[in-house]
Design a protein around this motif. Structure first.
Motif, short mmCIF file in Angstrom:
data_model
loop_
_atom_site.label_atom_id
_atom_site.label_comp_id
_atom_site.label_asym_id
_atom_site.label_seq_id
_atom_site.Cartn_x
_atom_site.Cartn_y
_atom_site.Cartn_z
N PRO A 191 0.80 -1.23 0.00
CA PRO A 191 0.00 0.00 0.00
C PRO A 191 0.83 1.28 0.00
N GLU A 192 2.17 1.16 -0.04
CA GLU A 192 3.01 2.36 0.01
C GLU A 192 3.90 2.50 -1.22
N LEU A 193 4.82 1.56 -1.41
CA LEU A 193 5.84 1.64 -2.45
C LEU A 193 6.20 0.24 -2.91
N CYS A 194 6.82 0.16 -4.09
CA CYS A 194 7.50 -1.06 -4.46
C CYS A 194 8.89 -1.00 -3.82
N ARG A 195 9.14 -1.88 -2.87
CA ARG A 195 10.37 -1.77 -2.07
C ARG A 195 11.04 -3.14 -1.93
N PRO A 196 11.62 -3.63 -3.02
CA PRO A 196 12.29 -4.93 -2.98
C PRO A 196 13.38 -4.98 -1.92
N PHE A 197 13.49 -6.14 -1.29
CA PHE A 197 14.53 -6.45 -0.30
C PHE A 197 14.39 -5.66 0.99
N ASP A 198 13.31 -4.94 1.16
CA ASP A 198 13.05 -4.20 2.40
C ASP A 198 12.34 -5.12 3.38
N ALA A 199 12.79 -5.13 4.61
CA ALA A 199 12.20 -6.01 5.61
C ALA A 199 10.73 -5.71 5.85
N ASP A 200 10.29 -4.48 5.57
CA ASP A 200 8.90 -4.08 5.83
C ASP A 200 8.02 -4.13 4.58
N ARG A 201 8.52 -4.69 3.49
CA ARG A 201 7.73 -4.76 2.26
C ARG A 201 6.48 -5.60 2.51
N ARG A 202 5.44 -5.27 1.74
CA ARG A 202 4.16 -5.98 1.93
C ARG A 202 3.59 -6.52 0.62
N ILE A 339 17.35 3.07 -4.87
CA ILE A 339 16.45 3.61 -3.85
C ILE A 339 16.56 2.62 -2.69
N ALA A 340 17.34 2.99 -1.72
CA ALA A 340 17.75 2.03 -0.70
C ALA A 340 16.60 1.62 0.21
N PRO A 341 16.53 0.36 0.59
CA PRO A 341 15.54 -0.06 1.59
C PRO A 341 15.73 0.72 2.89
N ARG A 342 14.63 1.04 3.52
CA ARG A 342 14.74 1.69 4.83
C ARG A 342 15.35 0.75 5.85
N ARG A 343 15.03 -0.54 5.70
CA ARG A 343 15.57 -1.55 6.60
C ARG A 343 15.71 -2.84 5.79
N GLN A 344 16.94 -3.15 5.37
CA GLN A 344 17.11 -4.28 4.48
C GLN A 344 16.83 -5.59 5.20
N ASP A 345 16.13 -6.47 4.50
CA ASP A 345 15.78 -7.78 5.05
C ASP A 345 17.06 -8.57 5.33
N PRO A 346 17.28 -9.02 6.58
CA PRO A 346 18.49 -9.79 6.88
C PRO A 346 18.56 -11.10 6.12
N GLU A 347 17.41 -11.59 5.61
CA GLU A 347 17.43 -12.79 4.79
C GLU A 347 17.83 -12.51 3.34
N CYS A 348 18.08 -11.24 3.04
CA CYS A 348 18.46 -10.84 1.68
C CYS A 348 19.78 -10.06 1.74
N PRO A 349 20.89 -10.73 2.04
CA PRO A 349 22.17 -10.02 2.19
C PRO A 349 22.82 -9.71 0.83
N VAL A 350 22.10 -8.97 -0.01
CA VAL A 350 22.62 -8.56 -1.31
C VAL A 350 23.13 -7.13 -1.19
N TRP A 351 24.00 -6.75 -2.13
CA TRP A 351 24.57 -5.40 -2.12
C TRP A 351 23.74 -4.50 -3.03
N LEU A 352 23.08 -3.53 -2.41
CA LEU A 352 22.29 -2.53 -3.13
C LEU A 352 22.96 -1.17 -2.91
N PRO A 353 23.92 -0.80 -3.76
CA PRO A 353 24.68 0.43 -3.52
C PRO A 353 23.79 1.65 -3.37
#
Length: 385
Positions: A191-202, A339-353
């Motif tokens: 309901p907010e954004l497309c936010r891949p790899f963000d721990a709060d994505r829905r 567009i960096a995740p606000r809080r990157q999912d710890p299950e997704c340890p990828v490098w998003l510069p």
């Protein structure tokens, strides 16, 4: 996928997205813009939490007899053909291969009584070919969100097998109520954004637009400027579930490894990954595991560019947009800041510069996955322009 000629050169690009019309606007948006999705007119009062990354008013073109998806495709196609500098004779002989998940399904929004003689939904390739005067093969590919990835590899095969010298290929998607409402019922819309790899994505957020490329054989491209080449591709199918990916991840790994093998590349050759990265919990975690299998201990050192955070999930056009982005990254020699995740999912340890970084290796791996378990990976190798 069959063996491809090593000279499948990308000589023209076109794009229309929420960032505007043209590859200039597309690149500017990727390097300077953090767009936000907006409510879908006519739908959000019936279905909650439906946002989309929408093409600006007027950017799709108006006044012609085609549906919105075809207008988007034509706009991007004309850009790509002009960028490639094709003559009338070259256009007449080219094939057209176009991927789309929904086709012109949006023209049926809100219609309760179908008119007589309703046109087929999946007619984009034939309409684009007819409008441009292309008399080669016209192929519409529609296997959900991997459609334009498959279209690109079909184009590579047409060239590799000698059935075409020039192919206009890509994907187009216009918003339609039915798929958007369906994803809402699945609980898969953020309901907010497309936010891949963000721990709060829905969930994901859809986007619309078209990305088109002119690809040519080495013979046809000789002496012409080239963005680089598509040097490898691989397909696979999970056959696991209608919507959920196979948690084992074996088939996406298989597709990526086949693309690398066909490109005569190893993990050490990959300078960037444009992931499928939809923002859904299952996809992001699974794709991270897939990339771990494919890249090994280089995973945390290979930059990812999370394209859908900028333009949303463009469904059947997603892979074509990824290749256009890869070609522009190769041309400019750098990977834009994510567009960096606000809080990157710890299950997704990828490098998003979070800042732009140089593209240190010329090969870029691109992934696209779809409902029904369709997986496709491609390798783009940058050249000179």
């Amino acid at each position: 996928m069959g063996t491809t000629d090593p000279g499948v050169h990308v000589t023209g690009l076109g794009a229309v997205s929420c960032l505007g019309a043209g590859t200039g606007a597309f690149w500017t948006g990727l390097t300077s813009t953090a767009p936000r999705p907006t409510p879908v007119a006519g739908l959000t009062e019936r279905v909650p939490d439906v946002l989309a990354y929408q093409v600006p008013e007027g950017a799709a073109g108006t006044g012609d007899p085609y549906g919105r998806a075809t207008r988007l495709a034509l706009h991007a196609a004309r850009q790509a053909v002009a960028d490639a500098g094709l003559s009338d004779d070259e256009i007449a002989g080219m094939a057209v291969v176009l991927g789309t998940a929904g086709g012109e399904s949006g023209e049926r929004d809100g219609v309760t009584t179908p008119p007589a003689g309703w046109a087929p939904v999946f007619r984009l390739a034939s309409e684009v070919g007819g409008e441009l005067g292309a008399f080669g093969t016209n192929i519409n590919v529609s296997n959900a969100c991997a459609a334009s990835g498959y279209a690109l590899s079909v184009a590579m095969d047409l060239i590799g097998c000698g059935e075409a010298d020039t192919v206009l290929v890509g994907g187009a998607e216009a918003l339609g109520w039915a798929p958007l409402a369906g994803f809402s019922r699945l609980g898969a819309n953020d309901p907010e954004l497309c936010r891949p790899f963000d721990a709060d994505r829905r969930g994901t957020v859809f986007g619309e637009g078209a990305a088109m490329l002119v690809v040519r054989s080495a013979r046809a491209a000789a002496g012409r400027p080239s963005y680089g080449r598509l040097s490898g591709g691989g397909w696979s199918c999970d056959a696991h579930h209608l919507t959920a990916p196979d948690p084992a991840g074996d088939q996406p790994v298989r597709a990526a490894r086949e693309a690398l093998r066909e490109a005569a590349s190893g993990p050490e050759d990959i300078g960037c990954v444009v992931p499928h990265g939809t923002g859904t919990a299952h996809n992001d975690v699974l794709e991270t595991r897939v990339l771990r299998e494919v890249l090994g201990d280089r995973l945390e050192r290979v930059p990812l560019f999370s394209l859908k955070a900028f333009i949303g999930h463009t469904a059947g056009a997603a892979a074509a947009f990824a290749v256009v982005a890869a070609a522009l990254m190769a041309r400019h020699g750098r990977i834009p800041a994510n567009i960096a995740p606000r809080r990157q999912d710890p299950e997704c340890p990828v490098w998003l510069p979070r800042d732009a970084v140089p593209l240190r290796r010329r090969r870029i791996l691109l992934n696209a996955y779809a409902f029904g378990g369709s997986n496709v990976s491609l390798v783009f190798e940058g050249g000179t322009r």
